[in-house]
Design a protein around this motif. Structure first.
Motif, PDB file in Angstrom:
ATOM      1  N   GLN A  86       0.857  -1.180   0.000  1.00  0.00           N
ATOM      2  CA  GLN A  86       0.000   0.000   0.000  1.00  0.00           C
ATOM      3  C   GLN A  86       0.901   1.241   0.000  1.00  0.00           C
ATOM      4  N   TYR A  87       0.588   2.219  -0.874  1.00  0.00           N
ATOM      5  CA  TYR A  87       1.476   3.371  -1.006  1.00  0.00           C
ATOM      6  C   TYR A  87       0.702   4.687  -1.107  1.00  0.00           C
ATOM      7  N   ARG A  88       1.377   5.736  -0.645  1.00  0.00           N
ATOM      8  CA  ARG A  88       0.922   7.102  -0.878  1.00  0.00           C
ATOM      9  C   ARG A  88       1.903   7.743  -1.856  1.00  0.00           C
ATOM     10  N   VAL A  89       1.373   8.239  -2.966  1.00  0.00           N
ATOM     11  CA  VAL A  89       2.203   8.849  -4.002  1.00  0.00           C
ATOM     12  C   VAL A  89       1.972  10.351  -3.976  1.00  0.00           C
ATOM     13  N   GLN A  90       3.055  11.121  -3.818  1.00  0.00           N
ATOM     14  CA  GLN A  90       2.990  12.583  -3.822  1.00  0.00           C
ATOM     15  C   GLN A  90       3.721  13.116  -5.049  1.00  0.00           C
ATOM     16  N   PHE A  91       3.077  14.054  -5.711  1.00  0.00           N
ATOM     17  CA  PHE A  91       3.634  14.667  -6.926  1.00  0.00           C
ATOM     18  C   PHE A  91       3.893  16.141  -6.634  1.00  0.00           C
ATOM     19  N   PHE A  92       5.160  16.552  -6.698  1.00  0.00           N
ATOM     20  CA  PHE A  92       5.563  17.927  -6.427  1.00  0.00           C
ATOM     21  C   PHE A  92       5.973  18.594  -7.742  1.00  0.00           C
ATOM     22  N   LEU A  93       5.390  19.754  -8.021  1.00  0.00           N
ATOM     23  CA  LEU A  93       5.748  20.531  -9.210  1.00  0.00           C
ATOM     24  C   LEU A  93       6.180  21.924  -8.757  1.00  0.00           C
ATOM     25  N   LEU A  94       7.420  22.302  -9.059  1.00  0.00           N
ATOM     26  CA  LEU A  94       7.958  23.608  -8.684  1.00  0.00           C
ATOM     27  C   LEU A  94       8.226  24.424  -9.933  1.00  0.00           C
ATOM     28  N   ASP A  95       7.572  25.599 -10.028  1.00  0.00           N
ATOM     29  CA  ASP A  95       7.870  26.565 -11.087  1.00  0.00           C
ATOM     30  C   ASP A  95       9.088  27.372 -10.629  1.00  0.00           C
TER      31      ASP A  95
END
Length: 424
Positions: A86-95
């Motif tokens: 079981q996983y938590r996936v975090q997506f980070f986008l930095l301008d």
């Protein structure tokens, strides 16, 4: 989306769309560029201690830094090897130009191929713009699917390690009645609780468009795909069920089909529809009866020029009006385009609020330093809270007959061009 590949190895597929016009560009060597950093973090949950991360950078170039077509997207799609769990996936986008960061997260599951337990993955929705086989399907990362696409595909994976017990997989494509109308005037009566405008989507009255049954006799993990021509505009659910001895496994993907150019407005019919907030309803109905695109565009131009008068000023007013309509689509779309919602109505006519107060299912938009002034304060109520089974923020304006003069004066500002110098 967590799945097992052909070698029964765990993989998490991460797909994201970045809107080009949401980035900040700077000129460098005669080219307008934006730079973004992407990081994907995978963290185990529910006794899964595994963790991993993936990082990359992208450079985007454009010839038009002030405005990039709203429909142009940068597609990000990566398969990241990950063991079962079981996983938590975090997506980070930095301008990197502005320093602004966006973070999204989702939970997913990868089944263990060595266990006898049956599993069903989440439903992946994909779309493509041509029926030609050589065209590739792109993952749909939002609730909305544009009619620029002409076909969709759903993908699920079923795992069964009990060859002596075949698995029956049932799928169903459902359409729900939903409100597609523009917001009614501010001075009208509030919506009745039994109306579709109040409910937003009527989950109690579905229509089954397609239903399939499939029996899987082979053991292991099987990817199943379902293909459809894109349905008409509306709200839908594709659901998959697998019968298990202990419980029924169920996964679903809700989605809406919206206009071809959404969230932008480009063709004459799309430009004519939001004029309902500035026109008499009977006049607007007559305008919408015009079928020829060129004739409809001429009628739209005639409407603006005959009211505003000055061609140069009319261009300013038109630009502001449709900019607000598009922003309303981006900010308030739920089961219908954002400009059609009550929040969209107020945003288009009055612009962004100075202040916003929220409490539970109530919200107040304030356009004055005096929060008690009824001329510049608008109250909204959400009849149903957002949840897994109702993924919408459907705020309804608390209408009042006293709003007639307020709405009338604001429409006059638009029609005379006064809105440019005096927004309120």
């Amino acid at each position: 989306l967590g799945i097992l590949n052909e070698e029964d190895e765990g993989v998490i597929n991460v797909a994201a769309d970045i809107v080009e016009s949401s980035l900040i560009y700077r000129e460098q060597d005669g080219v307008n560029q934006a730079e973004v950093d992407i990081e994907v973090r995978i963290t185990g949950i529910d006794n899964t201690t595994y963790s991993d991360s993936y990082t990359t950078s992208l450079q985007i170039e454009t010839e038009r830094p002030s405005y990039v077509s709203s429909s142009k997207l940068i597609h990000f799609n990566r398969d990241i090897p990950t063991p079962p769990g079981q996983y938590r996936v975090q997506f980070f986008l930095l301008d990197r130009t502005s320093g602004n960061q966006t973070v999204l997260q989702s939970d997913t599951f990868i089944p263990n191929p060595e266990l006898e337990q049956r599993n069903l993955t989440a439903v992946r929705l994909m779309a493509k713009q041509s029926q030609r086989e050589e065209m590739k399907y792109q993952p749909v990362t939002t609730y909305d699917v544009s009619t620029v696409n002409d076909s969709i595909r759903f993908v699920v994976q079923v795992t069964n390690n009990r060859p002596e017990q075949p698995v029956e997989v049932r799928s169903k494509l459902i359409q729900y009645p939903s409100d597609q109308s523009a917001a009614r005037p501010m001075n009208f009566q509030n919506y009745s609780p039994s109306s579709i405008q109040y409910k937003g989507v009527d989950y109690d009255d579905p229509e089954t468009l397609d239903e399939t049954f499939r029996t899987l006799e082979q053991p292991g993990s099987v990817l199943i795909e379902y293909r459809y021509s894109l349905p008409e505009e509306g709200n839908y659910r594709f659901e998959v069920r697998v019968d298990d001895e202990q419980e029924e496994l169920f996964k679903a993907r809700d989605f809406a089909v919206l206009g071809r150019n959404y969230p932008a407005l480009e063709n004459p019919r799309e430009l004519a529809e939001p004029l309902i907030y500035l026109m008499d309803h009977r006049d607007h109905e007559e305008m919408m009866k015009i079928e020829d695109p060129d004739s409809l565009k001429q009628e739209i131009d005639r409407f603006w020029l005959s009211n505003v008068g000055s061609a140069s000023r009319a261009r300013q007013v038109i630009s502001l009006y449709y900019e607000r309509v598009e922003q309303a689509n981006k900010q308030f779309t739920n089961f219908k385009e954002g400009w059609k919602t009550d929040l969209g109505l107020i945003y288009v006519l009055f612009g962004p609020p100075w202040y916003v107060d929220t409490s539970l299912n109530n919200m107040q938009w304030i356009y004055s330093y005096d929060r008690a002034d009824p001329r510049y304060n608008f109250y909204f109520r959400r009849p149903r809270g957002r949840s897994e089974f109702y993924p919408f923020n459907n705020y309804l304006l608390q209408r009042d007959s006293d709003y007639f003069s307020i709405q009338y004066r604001q429409i006059e500002r638009w029609l005379t061009g006064e809105i440019i110098n005096r927004p309120l």
